[in-house]
Write an enzyme that holds these catalytic residues in place. Structure first.
Site, short mmCIF file in Angstrom:
data_model
loop_
_atom_site.label_atom_id
_atom_site.label_comp_id
_atom_site.label_asym_id
_atom_site.label_seq_id
_atom_site.Cartn_x
_atom_site.Cartn_y
_atom_site.Cartn_z
N HIS A 1 -3.28 6.93 2.83
CA HIS A 1 -3.70 5.63 2.30
C HIS A 1 -5.09 5.30 2.84
CE1 HIS A 1 -4.08 1.58 1.18
NE2 HIS A 1 -3.76 1.06 2.35
N CYS B 1 0.81 -1.22 0.00
CA CYS B 1 0.00 0.00 0.00
C CYS B 1 0.84 1.26 0.00
CB CYS B 1 -0.95 0.01 1.19
SG CYS B 1 -1.88 -1.51 1.29
N ASN C 1 -10.27 -0.55 0.38
CA ASN C 1 -8.82 -0.39 0.37
C ASN C 1 -8.28 -0.93 -0.96
OD1 ASN C 1 -6.07 -0.68 0.66
ND2 ASN C 1 -6.16 -1.60 2.70
N1 ACO Z 1 -18.33 -9.25 9.76
C1 ACO Z 1 -18.78 -9.52 10.99
N2 ACO Z 1 -17.96 -9.85 12.00
C2 ACO Z 1 -16.66 -9.90 11.74
C3 ACO Z 1 -16.13 -9.63 10.47
C4 ACO Z 1 -17.03 -9.29 9.44
N3 ACO Z 1 -16.63 -9.00 8.19
N4 ACO Z 1 -14.80 -9.76 10.53
C5 ACO Z 1 -14.47 -10.11 11.79
N5 ACO Z 1 -15.60 -10.19 12.52
C6 ACO Z 1 -15.74 -10.52 13.95
C7 ACO Z 1 -14.57 -11.30 14.47
O1 ACO Z 1 -14.75 -12.68 14.23
C8 ACO Z 1 -14.61 -10.97 15.94
O2 ACO Z 1 -15.61 -11.75 16.55
P1 ACO Z 1 -15.42 -12.35 18.04
O3 ACO Z 1 -15.31 -11.12 18.91
O4 ACO Z 1 -16.65 -13.14 18.24
O5 ACO Z 1 -14.15 -13.14 18.00
C9 ACO Z 1 -15.12 -9.53 15.98
O6 ACO Z 1 -15.72 -9.29 14.69
C10 ACO Z 1 -14.03 -8.50 16.19
O7 ACO Z 1 -12.95 -8.76 15.32
P2 ACO Z 1 -11.66 -7.88 15.33
O8 ACO Z 1 -10.69 -8.42 14.35
O9 ACO Z 1 -11.22 -7.71 16.74
O10 ACO Z 1 -12.23 -6.48 14.79
P3 ACO Z 1 -11.57 -5.07 14.81
O11 ACO Z 1 -12.40 -4.14 15.55
O12 ACO Z 1 -10.09 -5.14 15.12
O13 ACO Z 1 -11.69 -4.64 13.27
C11 ACO Z 1 -10.43 -4.55 11.23
C12 ACO Z 1 -11.07 -5.44 12.27
C13 ACO Z 1 -11.50 -3.72 10.55
C14 ACO Z 1 -9.73 -5.42 10.21
C15 ACO Z 1 -9.42 -3.60 11.93
O14 ACO Z 1 -8.54 -4.34 12.75
C16 ACO Z 1 -8.60 -2.83 10.91
O15 ACO Z 1 -9.11 -2.01 10.19
N6 ACO Z 1 -7.29 -3.04 10.87
C17 ACO Z 1 -6.42 -2.37 9.91
C18 ACO Z 1 -6.57 -3.02 8.61
C19 ACO Z 1 -5.81 -2.30 7.55
O16 ACO Z 1 -5.52 -1.13 7.64
N7 ACO Z 1 -5.50 -3.03 6.53
C20 ACO Z 1 -4.77 -2.52 5.44
C21 ACO Z 1 -3.37 -2.60 5.73
S1 ACO Z 1 -2.15 -2.32 4.54
C22 ACO Z 1 -2.75 -2.73 3.16
O17 ACO Z 1 -3.54 -1.96 2.75
C23 ACO Z 1 -2.41 -3.99 2.46
#
Ligand code: ACO
Length: 322
Positions: A249, A113, A279
Protein backbone atom coordinates in the site's frame (compact mmCIF):
# COMPACT_ATOMS: atom_id res chain seq x y z
CA UNK A 1 -9.30 -23.07 -8.51
CA UNK A 2 -7.74 -19.80 -7.35
CA UNK A 3 -7.95 -16.21 -8.58
CA UNK A 4 -5.41 -15.35 -11.27
CA UNK A 5 -4.99 -11.77 -12.48
CA UNK A 6 -5.42 -11.73 -16.27
CA UNK A 7 -5.81 -8.01 -16.89
CA UNK A 8 -5.17 -4.69 -15.16
CA UNK A 9 -6.25 -1.09 -15.66
CA UNK A 10 -6.09 2.25 -13.91
CA UNK A 11 -7.22 5.84 -14.12
CA UNK A 12 -5.63 8.95 -12.68
CA UNK A 13 -7.26 12.38 -12.94
CA UNK A 14 -5.48 14.70 -15.34
CA UNK A 15 -5.05 17.47 -12.78
CA UNK A 16 -1.83 17.23 -10.81
CA UNK A 17 -1.29 19.19 -7.63
CA UNK A 18 2.33 19.63 -6.60
CA UNK A 19 3.66 20.25 -3.12
CA UNK A 20 4.40 23.79 -4.27
CA UNK A 21 0.71 24.24 -5.20
CA UNK A 22 -0.22 23.14 -1.66
CA UNK A 23 2.29 25.48 -0.08
CA UNK A 24 0.41 28.37 -1.72
CA UNK A 25 -2.74 27.25 0.14
CA UNK A 26 -1.36 26.36 3.57
CA UNK A 27 1.67 26.51 5.83
CA UNK A 28 3.67 23.62 4.36
CA UNK A 29 6.63 23.07 2.05
CA UNK A 30 7.89 20.72 -0.63
CA UNK A 31 10.82 19.87 1.66
CA UNK A 32 8.56 18.87 4.61
CA UNK A 33 6.20 16.75 2.53
CA UNK A 34 8.90 15.06 0.45
CA UNK A 35 11.22 14.28 3.34
CA UNK A 36 8.42 12.95 5.60
CA UNK A 37 6.49 10.99 2.95
CA UNK A 38 8.27 10.80 -0.43
CA UNK A 39 5.26 12.50 -2.05
CA UNK A 40 5.94 15.19 -4.70
CA UNK A 41 2.51 15.46 -6.30
CA UNK A 42 -0.92 13.85 -6.41
CA UNK A 43 -3.80 13.68 -8.91
CA UNK A 44 -7.12 15.23 -7.87
CA UNK A 45 -10.48 15.24 -9.63
CA UNK A 46 -11.14 18.64 -11.14
CA UNK A 47 -14.69 18.64 -12.46
CA UNK A 48 -18.13 17.41 -11.47
CA UNK A 49 -18.01 14.77 -14.18
CA UNK A 50 -14.85 13.21 -12.80
CA UNK A 51 -16.22 11.08 -9.97
CA UNK A 52 -15.62 7.88 -8.05
CA UNK A 53 -17.89 6.17 -10.58
CA UNK A 54 -16.26 7.63 -13.69
CA UNK A 55 -12.76 6.71 -12.47
CA UNK A 56 -13.89 3.18 -11.55
CA UNK A 57 -15.49 2.70 -14.98
CA UNK A 58 -12.38 3.93 -16.80
CA UNK A 59 -10.09 1.62 -14.81
CA UNK A 60 -12.54 -1.29 -15.21
CA UNK A 61 -12.80 -0.82 -19.00
CA UNK A 62 -9.06 -0.73 -19.34
CA UNK A 63 -8.63 -3.92 -17.26
CA UNK A 64 -11.28 -5.69 -19.33
CA UNK A 65 -9.56 -4.74 -22.59
CA UNK A 66 -6.23 -5.95 -21.19
CA UNK A 67 -7.80 -9.28 -20.15
CA UNK A 68 -9.50 -10.00 -23.47
CA UNK A 69 -12.80 -10.75 -21.67
CA UNK A 70 -16.09 -9.07 -22.53
CA UNK A 71 -18.29 -7.28 -19.97
CA UNK A 72 -20.88 -10.05 -20.24
CA UNK A 73 -18.24 -12.65 -19.23
CA UNK A 74 -17.92 -11.05 -15.79
CA UNK A 75 -19.87 -12.81 -13.03
CA UNK A 76 -18.76 -10.77 -10.03
CA UNK A 77 -17.85 -7.10 -9.55
CA UNK A 78 -16.41 -5.96 -6.24
CA UNK A 79 -15.53 -2.31 -5.73
CA UNK A 80 -13.38 -1.33 -2.76
CA UNK A 81 -13.92 2.28 -1.72
CA UNK A 82 -14.55 4.57 1.24
CA UNK A 83 -15.55 7.49 -0.99
CA UNK A 84 -18.46 6.33 -3.13
CA UNK A 85 -20.59 8.99 -4.81
CA UNK A 86 -23.79 7.50 -3.39
CA UNK A 87 -24.61 5.71 -0.14
CA UNK A 88 -26.82 3.54 -2.31
CA UNK A 89 -26.77 2.13 -4.96
CA UNK A 90 -23.29 0.73 -4.53
CA UNK A 91 -20.51 1.90 -6.84
CA UNK A 92 -20.19 -1.72 -8.01
CA UNK A 93 -23.82 -1.79 -9.22
CA UNK A 94 -23.30 1.51 -11.03
CA UNK A 95 -20.12 0.17 -12.66
CA UNK A 96 -22.03 -2.93 -13.72
CA UNK A 97 -24.59 -0.74 -15.49
CA UNK A 98 -21.97 1.47 -17.19
CA UNK A 99 -19.97 -1.53 -18.42
CA UNK A 100 -22.99 -3.60 -19.44
CA UNK A 101 -21.76 -6.48 -17.28
CA UNK A 102 -25.27 -7.91 -17.22
CA UNK A 103 -24.38 -11.28 -15.68
CA UNK A 104 -22.45 -9.96 -12.70
CA UNK A 105 -23.41 -9.83 -9.04
CA UNK A 106 -22.03 -6.54 -7.73
CA UNK A 107 -21.27 -5.10 -4.31
CA UNK A 108 -18.86 -2.74 -2.54
CA UNK A 109 -16.45 -3.47 0.28
CA UNK A 110 -15.28 -0.91 2.82
CA UNK A 111 -11.92 -1.89 4.26
CA UNK A 112 -10.20 1.46 3.60
CA UNK A 113 -6.67 1.10 2.24
CA UNK A 114 -6.82 -2.70 2.60
CA UNK A 115 -9.97 -2.72 0.45
CA UNK A 116 -8.37 -4.02 -2.75
CA UNK A 117 -6.90 -6.99 -0.85
CA UNK A 118 -10.26 -7.70 0.77
CA UNK A 119 -11.89 -7.62 -2.69
CA UNK A 120 -9.21 -9.90 -4.16
CA UNK A 121 -9.46 -12.37 -1.28
CA UNK A 122 -13.28 -12.38 -1.43
CA UNK A 123 -13.25 -13.11 -5.16
CA UNK A 124 -10.67 -15.85 -4.55
CA UNK A 125 -12.98 -17.45 -1.96
CA UNK A 126 -15.83 -17.48 -4.52
CA UNK A 127 -13.48 -19.11 -7.02
CA UNK A 128 -12.35 -21.73 -4.49
CA UNK A 129 -16.00 -22.51 -3.76
CA UNK A 130 -16.55 -23.01 -7.51
CA UNK A 131 -19.23 -20.30 -7.66
CA UNK A 132 -17.63 -17.91 -10.18
CA UNK A 133 -14.88 -18.01 -12.78
CA UNK A 134 -14.51 -14.41 -13.90
CA UNK A 135 -14.49 -11.33 -11.70
CA UNK A 136 -13.66 -7.64 -11.95
CA UNK A 137 -12.31 -5.99 -8.82
CA UNK A 138 -11.71 -2.26 -8.53
CA UNK A 139 -10.14 -0.02 -5.90
CA UNK A 140 -11.24 3.59 -6.31
CA UNK A 141 -11.12 6.72 -4.18
CA UNK A 142 -12.03 10.38 -4.42
CA UNK A 143 -10.35 11.18 -1.13
CA UNK A 144 -10.19 14.88 -1.99
CA UNK A 145 -13.85 15.17 -0.98
CA UNK A 146 -13.44 13.68 2.51
CA UNK A 147 -10.14 15.28 3.45
CA UNK A 148 -9.99 18.18 5.88
CA UNK A 149 -8.21 20.73 3.68
CA UNK A 150 -7.49 22.81 6.80
CA UNK A 151 -5.51 19.96 8.40
CA UNK A 152 -2.06 20.14 6.82
CA UNK A 153 -0.95 16.98 8.63
CA UNK A 154 -3.37 14.85 6.58
CA UNK A 155 -4.45 16.73 3.44
CA UNK A 156 -0.98 16.71 1.87
CA UNK A 157 -0.87 12.90 1.96
CA UNK A 158 -3.78 11.83 -0.22
CA UNK A 159 -4.75 11.63 -3.90
CA UNK A 160 -7.61 10.44 -6.13
CA UNK A 161 -7.61 7.56 -8.63
CA UNK A 162 -8.73 4.07 -9.52
CA UNK A 163 -7.12 0.72 -10.28
CA UNK A 164 -8.71 -2.52 -11.46
CA UNK A 165 -7.95 -6.17 -12.10
CA UNK A 166 -9.79 -8.89 -14.00
CA UNK A 167 -9.57 -12.28 -12.31
CA UNK A 168 -10.03 -15.72 -13.81
CA UNK A 169 -10.29 -19.05 -11.99
CA UNK A 170 -7.02 -20.92 -12.55
CA UNK A 171 -5.09 -23.69 -10.77
CA UNK A 172 -2.07 -21.31 -10.63
CA UNK A 173 -3.18 -17.96 -9.25
CA UNK A 174 -3.16 -16.93 -5.61
CA UNK A 175 -0.83 -19.15 -3.59
CA UNK A 176 -1.59 -17.83 -0.11
CA UNK A 177 -3.61 -14.97 1.32
CA UNK A 178 -4.81 -13.47 4.58
CA UNK A 179 -6.73 -10.56 6.01
CA UNK A 180 -7.63 -9.27 9.44
CA UNK A 181 -9.14 -6.46 11.44
CA UNK A 182 -8.82 -4.81 14.83
CA UNK A 183 -11.78 -2.55 15.55
CA UNK A 184 -10.16 -1.57 18.89
CA UNK A 185 -7.74 0.59 16.89
CA UNK A 186 -10.40 2.25 14.75
CA UNK A 187 -10.10 5.65 16.45
CA UNK A 188 -6.63 6.37 14.97
CA UNK A 189 -8.01 6.81 11.46
CA UNK A 190 -11.63 7.76 10.96
CA UNK A 191 -14.06 9.75 8.87
CA UNK A 192 -17.70 10.30 9.74
CA UNK A 193 -20.12 9.62 6.89
CA UNK A 194 -22.43 12.63 7.24
CA UNK A 195 -23.98 14.88 9.83
CA UNK A 196 -26.88 13.29 11.65
CA UNK A 197 -30.15 14.70 10.37
CA UNK A 198 -32.19 13.49 13.36
CA UNK A 199 -33.97 16.54 14.91
CA UNK A 200 -33.80 14.90 18.38
CA UNK A 201 -30.00 14.88 18.44
CA UNK A 202 -28.36 18.19 19.20
CA UNK A 203 -24.72 17.30 19.89
CA UNK A 204 -22.37 15.93 17.34
CA UNK A 205 -18.78 15.56 18.40
CA UNK A 206 -17.44 13.20 15.72
CA UNK A 207 -15.06 14.68 13.13
CA UNK A 208 -16.72 15.43 9.79
CA UNK A 209 -13.61 14.87 7.71
CA UNK A 210 -10.77 12.42 7.71
CA UNK A 211 -8.94 12.33 11.04
CA UNK A 212 -5.65 10.49 11.47
CA UNK A 213 -3.15 9.94 14.26
CA UNK A 214 -0.22 9.72 11.83
CA UNK A 215 2.38 8.35 14.21
CA UNK A 216 0.13 5.55 15.50
CA UNK A 217 -0.78 4.59 11.93
CA UNK A 218 2.88 4.62 10.95
CA UNK A 219 3.83 2.20 13.76
CA UNK A 220 0.86 -0.07 13.04
CA UNK A 221 1.65 -0.13 9.30
CA UNK A 222 5.30 -1.13 9.64
CA UNK A 223 4.60 -3.81 12.27
CA UNK A 224 1.49 -5.34 10.70
CA UNK A 225 2.63 -5.33 7.07
CA UNK A 226 5.93 -6.96 8.00
CA UNK A 227 4.06 -9.63 10.01
CA UNK A 228 1.62 -10.27 7.11
CA UNK A 229 4.47 -10.70 4.64
CA UNK A 230 6.34 -13.09 6.97
CA UNK A 231 3.15 -15.08 7.60
CA UNK A 232 2.46 -15.53 3.86
CA UNK A 233 6.07 -16.48 3.11
CA UNK A 234 5.99 -19.06 5.89
CA UNK A 235 2.65 -20.48 4.63
CA UNK A 236 4.19 -20.86 1.17
CA UNK A 237 7.55 -22.18 2.44
CA UNK A 238 9.45 -19.26 0.84
CA UNK A 239 12.10 -16.79 1.98
CA UNK A 240 11.81 -13.03 1.32
CA UNK A 241 14.25 -13.05 -1.61
CA UNK A 242 12.12 -15.64 -3.50
CA UNK A 243 9.47 -12.99 -4.21
CA UNK A 244 10.00 -11.02 -7.43
CA UNK A 245 7.98 -7.93 -6.46
CA UNK A 246 6.47 -6.56 -3.26
CA UNK A 247 3.55 -4.26 -4.04
CA UNK A 248 2.71 -2.53 -0.77
CA UNK A 249 0.00 0.00 0.00
CA UNK A 250 1.38 3.35 -1.11
CA UNK A 251 0.91 5.52 1.98
CA UNK A 252 4.38 6.77 2.72
CA UNK A 253 7.79 5.95 1.21
CA UNK A 254 9.27 5.80 4.72
CA UNK A 255 6.87 2.97 5.65
CA UNK A 256 7.94 1.04 2.53
CA UNK A 257 11.63 1.68 3.29
CA UNK A 258 11.23 0.45 6.88
CA UNK A 259 9.55 -2.78 5.75
CA UNK A 260 12.26 -3.43 3.13
CA UNK A 261 14.89 -2.90 5.84
CA UNK A 262 13.13 -5.27 8.27
CA UNK A 263 12.99 -7.96 5.57
CA UNK A 264 16.65 -7.25 4.65
CA UNK A 265 15.69 -6.76 1.01
CA UNK A 266 16.87 -4.20 -1.58
CA UNK A 267 14.40 -1.39 -2.23
CA UNK A 268 14.28 -2.23 -5.95
CA UNK A 269 11.97 -5.17 -5.10
CA UNK A 270 9.44 -2.57 -3.85
CA UNK A 271 8.13 -0.55 -6.80
CA UNK A 272 6.53 2.68 -5.67
CA UNK A 273 4.28 5.38 -7.09
CA UNK A 274 3.55 7.33 -3.92
CA UNK A 275 5.82 10.10 -5.24
CA UNK A 276 3.42 11.00 -8.06
CA UNK A 277 0.08 9.63 -6.73
CA UNK A 278 0.16 10.25 -2.99
CA UNK A 279 -1.93 7.85 -0.92
CA UNK A 280 -4.93 6.74 -3.00
CA UNK A 281 -6.18 4.30 -0.32
CA UNK A 282 -7.97 1.28 -1.87
CA UNK A 283 -6.74 2.32 -5.33
CA UNK A 284 -3.04 2.45 -4.54
CA UNK A 285 -2.08 -1.21 -5.01
CA UNK A 286 -4.03 -1.82 -8.26
CA UNK A 287 -2.77 1.46 -9.76
CA UNK A 288 0.80 0.40 -8.99
CA UNK A 289 0.17 -3.11 -10.34
CA UNK A 290 -1.17 -1.65 -13.59
CA UNK A 291 1.78 0.74 -13.90
CA UNK A 292 4.40 -1.98 -13.54
CA UNK A 293 2.47 -4.39 -15.77
CA UNK A 294 2.21 -1.79 -18.55
CA UNK A 295 5.85 -0.78 -18.20
CA UNK A 296 6.85 -4.39 -18.96
CA UNK A 297 8.38 -5.11 -15.54
CA UNK A 298 6.36 -8.30 -14.98
CA UNK A 299 7.34 -11.64 -16.47
CA UNK A 300 5.09 -14.67 -16.57
CA UNK A 301 5.78 -16.83 -13.51
CA UNK A 302 6.90 -13.89 -11.30
CA UNK A 303 5.94 -14.21 -7.63
CA UNK A 304 4.16 -11.07 -6.47
CA UNK A 305 3.26 -10.22 -2.91
CA UNK A 306 0.56 -7.59 -2.39
CA UNK A 307 0.07 -6.17 1.09
CA UNK A 308 -2.07 -3.36 2.47
CA UNK A 309 -3.17 -1.81 5.75
CA UNK A 310 -5.73 0.79 6.58
CA UNK A 311 -8.50 2.26 8.65
CA UNK A 312 -10.64 -0.09 10.65
CA UNK A 313 -8.01 -1.08 11.49
CA UNK A 314 -7.64 -3.60 8.66
CA UNK A 315 -4.88 -5.46 6.87
CA UNK A 316 -4.70 -7.88 3.98
CA UNK A 317 -2.11 -9.64 1.84
CA UNK A 318 -1.88 -12.05 -1.07
CA UNK A 319 0.97 -13.98 -2.66
CA UNK A 320 0.34 -14.85 -6.27
CA UNK A 321 1.94 -16.12 -9.43
CA UNK A 322 1.84 -13.71 -12.41
N1 ACO B 1 3.78 20.81 6.59
C1 ACO B 1 4.61 21.32 7.50
N2 ACO B 1 4.60 20.94 8.79
C2 ACO B 1 3.71 20.02 9.14
C3 ACO B 1 2.81 19.45 8.23
C4 ACO B 1 2.86 19.88 6.90
N3 ACO B 1 2.05 19.40 5.94
N4 ACO B 1 2.05 18.55 8.89
C5 ACO B 1 2.44 18.55 10.17
N5 ACO B 1 3.45 19.43 10.33
C6 ACO B 1 4.21 19.75 11.55
C7 ACO B 1 3.44 19.42 12.80
O1 ACO B 1 2.58 20.48 13.15
C8 ACO B 1 4.55 19.22 13.80
O2 ACO B 1 5.01 20.49 14.22
P1 ACO B 1 5.47 20.74 15.75
O3 ACO B 1 6.65 19.82 15.93
O4 ACO B 1 5.79 22.18 15.76
O5 ACO B 1 4.30 20.34 16.59
C9 ACO B 1 5.68 18.61 12.97
O6 ACO B 1 5.36 18.90 11.60
C10 ACO B 1 5.83 17.12 13.12
O7 ACO B 1 4.56 16.50 12.99
P2 ACO B 1 4.39 14.96 13.13
O8 ACO B 1 2.95 14.61 13.00
O9 ACO B 1 5.11 14.51 14.35
O10 ACO B 1 5.18 14.43 11.84
P3 ACO B 1 5.65 12.99 11.49
O11 ACO B 1 7.09 12.97 11.32
O12 ACO B 1 5.00 11.95 12.37
O13 ACO B 1 5.02 12.79 10.03
C11 ACO B 1 3.16 11.81 8.89
C12 ACO B 1 3.62 12.88 9.86
C13 ACO B 1 3.80 12.04 7.54
C14 ACO B 1 1.65 11.89 8.76
C15 ACO B 1 3.59 10.42 9.43
O14 ACO B 1 3.19 10.27 10.77
C16 ACO B 1 2.97 9.30 8.62
O15 ACO B 1 3.28 9.12 7.47
N6 ACO B 1 2.12 8.48 9.22
C17 ACO B 1 1.46 7.39 8.51
C18 ACO B 1 0.37 7.95 7.71
C19 ACO B 1 -0.27 6.90 6.86
O16 ACO B 1 0.31 5.90 6.52
N7 ACO B 1 -1.49 7.17 6.51
C20 ACO B 1 -2.24 6.29 5.72
C21 ACO B 1 -2.87 5.31 6.56
S1 ACO B 1 -4.09 4.23 5.99
C22 ACO B 1 -4.84 4.96 4.84
O17 ACO B 1 -4.23 5.02 3.84
C23 ACO B 1 -6.18 5.57 4.99
Amino acid sequence: MRAKIIGTGSYLPEKTITNLDLSALMDTSDEWIKSRTGISERHLVSSETETTLSMAVNAGKSALTDSGLLPEDIELIIVATVSSDFITPSTACMVQKELGAVHAAAFDVNAACSGFLFALNTADAYFQAGIYQNALIIGVETLSKIIDWKDRSTCVLFGDGAGAAVLHADPEGIIANLQGSNGEGGHVLMCKNRTNNNPFITTDTCPDYLYMDGQEVFKFAVKKETECIQELLSQAGLVPSDVSWYLLHQANQRIINSIARKLKLPLDKFPSNVGHCGNTSAASIPILLDEIHRSGMLTQGDLILLSGFGAGLTWGAALLRW
